[in-house]
Motif scaffolding. Structure first.
Motif, PDB file in Angstrom:
ATOM      1  N   ILE A 173       0.825  -1.211   0.000  1.00 36.92           N
ATOM      2  CA  ILE A 173       0.000   0.000   0.000  1.00 36.92           C
ATOM      3  C   ILE A 173       0.856   1.257   0.000  1.00 36.92           C
ATOM      4  CG2 ILE A 173      -1.599   1.378   1.406  1.00 36.92           C
ATOM      5  CD1 ILE A 173      -3.019  -1.310   2.034  1.00 36.92           C
ATOM      6  N   GLU A 174       1.900   1.281   0.801  1.00 33.95           N
ATOM      7  CA  GLU A 174       2.733   2.486   0.883  1.00 33.95           C
ATOM      8  C   GLU A 174       3.421   2.793  -0.440  1.00 33.95           C
ATOM      9  OE1 GLU A 174       2.640   4.739   3.368  1.00 33.95           O
ATOM     10  OE2 GLU A 174       1.066   3.396   4.084  1.00 33.95           O
TER      11      GLU A 174
ATOM     12  N   LYS B  88       0.446   3.928  -2.965  1.00 32.96           N
ATOM     13  CA  LYS B  88      -0.380   5.082  -2.661  1.00 32.96           C
ATOM     14  C   LYS B  88       0.052   6.361  -3.361  1.00 32.96           C
ATOM     15  CE  LYS B  88       0.409   7.441   1.687  1.00 32.96           C
ATOM     16  NZ  LYS B  88       0.179   7.388   3.130  1.00 32.96           N
TER      17      LYS B  88
ATOM     18  N   GLU C 139      -6.672  10.257   2.811  1.00 32.67           N
ATOM     19  CA  GLU C 139      -6.583   8.876   3.287  1.00 32.67           C
ATOM     20  C   GLU C 139      -7.655   8.708   4.354  1.00 32.67           C
ATOM     21  OE1 GLU C 139      -2.736   6.565   3.804  1.00 32.67           O
ATOM     22  OE2 GLU C 139      -3.278   6.946   5.892  1.00 32.67           O
TER      23      GLU C 139
ATOM     24  N   ASN D 175      -6.302   3.547   6.994  1.00 28.15           N
ATOM     25  CA  ASN D 175      -5.239   2.663   6.538  1.00 28.15           C
ATOM     26  C   ASN D 175      -4.971   1.656   7.649  1.00 28.15           C
ATOM     27  OD1 ASN D 175      -2.839   1.397   5.781  1.00 28.15           O
ATOM     28  ND2 ASN D 175      -2.028   3.237   4.804  1.00 28.15           N
TER      29      ASN D 175
ATOM     30  N   ALA E 280      -6.451   0.200   2.593  1.00 28.82           N
ATOM     31  CA  ALA E 280      -6.511   1.650   2.793  1.00 28.82           C
ATOM     32  C   ALA E 280      -7.463   2.236   1.767  1.00 28.82           C
ATOM     33  CB  ALA E 280      -5.130   2.276   2.647  1.00 28.82           C
ATOM     34  N   ARG E 281      -8.190   3.285   2.165  1.00 30.56           N
ATOM     35  CA  ARG E 281      -9.115   3.958   1.244  1.00 30.56           C
ATOM     36  C   ARG E 281      -8.631   5.388   1.019  1.00 30.56           C
ATOM     37  NH1 ARG E 281     -14.484   4.283   3.658  1.00 30.56           N
ATOM     38  NH2 ARG E 281     -14.508   2.056   3.240  1.00 30.56           N
TER      39      ARG E 281
ATOM     40  N   GLN F 212     -10.148   1.615  -2.887  1.00 26.32           N
ATOM     41  CA  GLN F 212      -9.504   0.926  -1.781  1.00 26.32           C
ATOM     42  C   GLN F 212      -8.365   0.099  -2.348  1.00 26.32           C
ATOM     43  OE1 GLN F 212     -12.728   0.441   1.692  1.00 26.32           O
ATOM     44  NE2 GLN F 212     -12.485  -1.367   0.514  1.00 26.32           N
TER      45      GLN F 212
END
Length: 117
Positions: free
Chosen positions: A15-16, A19, A31, A34, A39-40, A51
């Motif tokens: 995710i990181e 994003k 954000e 998370n 995460a959304r 997401q």
């Protein structure tokens, strides 16, 4: 069932790492949450959202979309009555949502989610 919000659940490795593309390039700069594995991100006006999911932490399969509904219990009963395969039974997750997963006839797994009453 009444759907109030539908969002894509995109599979990502990290995710990181992912994003930046969704926030910097696509402008989904808010954000909403998370949890590390999901995460959304939304646009400033709240109109666009996505997401990102590495692997659902509490389910055997990952959904392709999440559908929000004001009455998840009624949606669950309706899915059962219509004979759809329940992939994950109705439950309240530790992060506060009430949800279940159902398999569409085309094979896609759908996350039906709401907030407990």
């Amino acid at each position: 069932m009444r759907s109030t919000r539908i969002m894509a659940d995109l599979s990502v490795d990290d995710i990181e790492v992912a994003k930046g593309f969704y926030t910097d390039f696509l402008g989904l700069s808010t954000e909403e949450f998370n949890l590390g594995w999901v995460a959304r991100f939304t646009s400033p006006d709240g109109e666009a959202l996505v997401q990102l999911v590495t692997r659902d932490a509490t389910a055997p399969e990952d959904p392709v979309i999440s559908i929000h509904t004001p009455d998840v219990e009624a949606a669950y009963r309706e899915a059962q009555e219509m004979g759809y395969e329940i992939v994950v039974p109705l439950r309240t997750e530790e992060w506060g949502v009430h949800r279940f997963f159902v398999r569409a006839p085309d094979g896609n797994v759908i996350n039906i989610v709401g907030h407990p009453h």
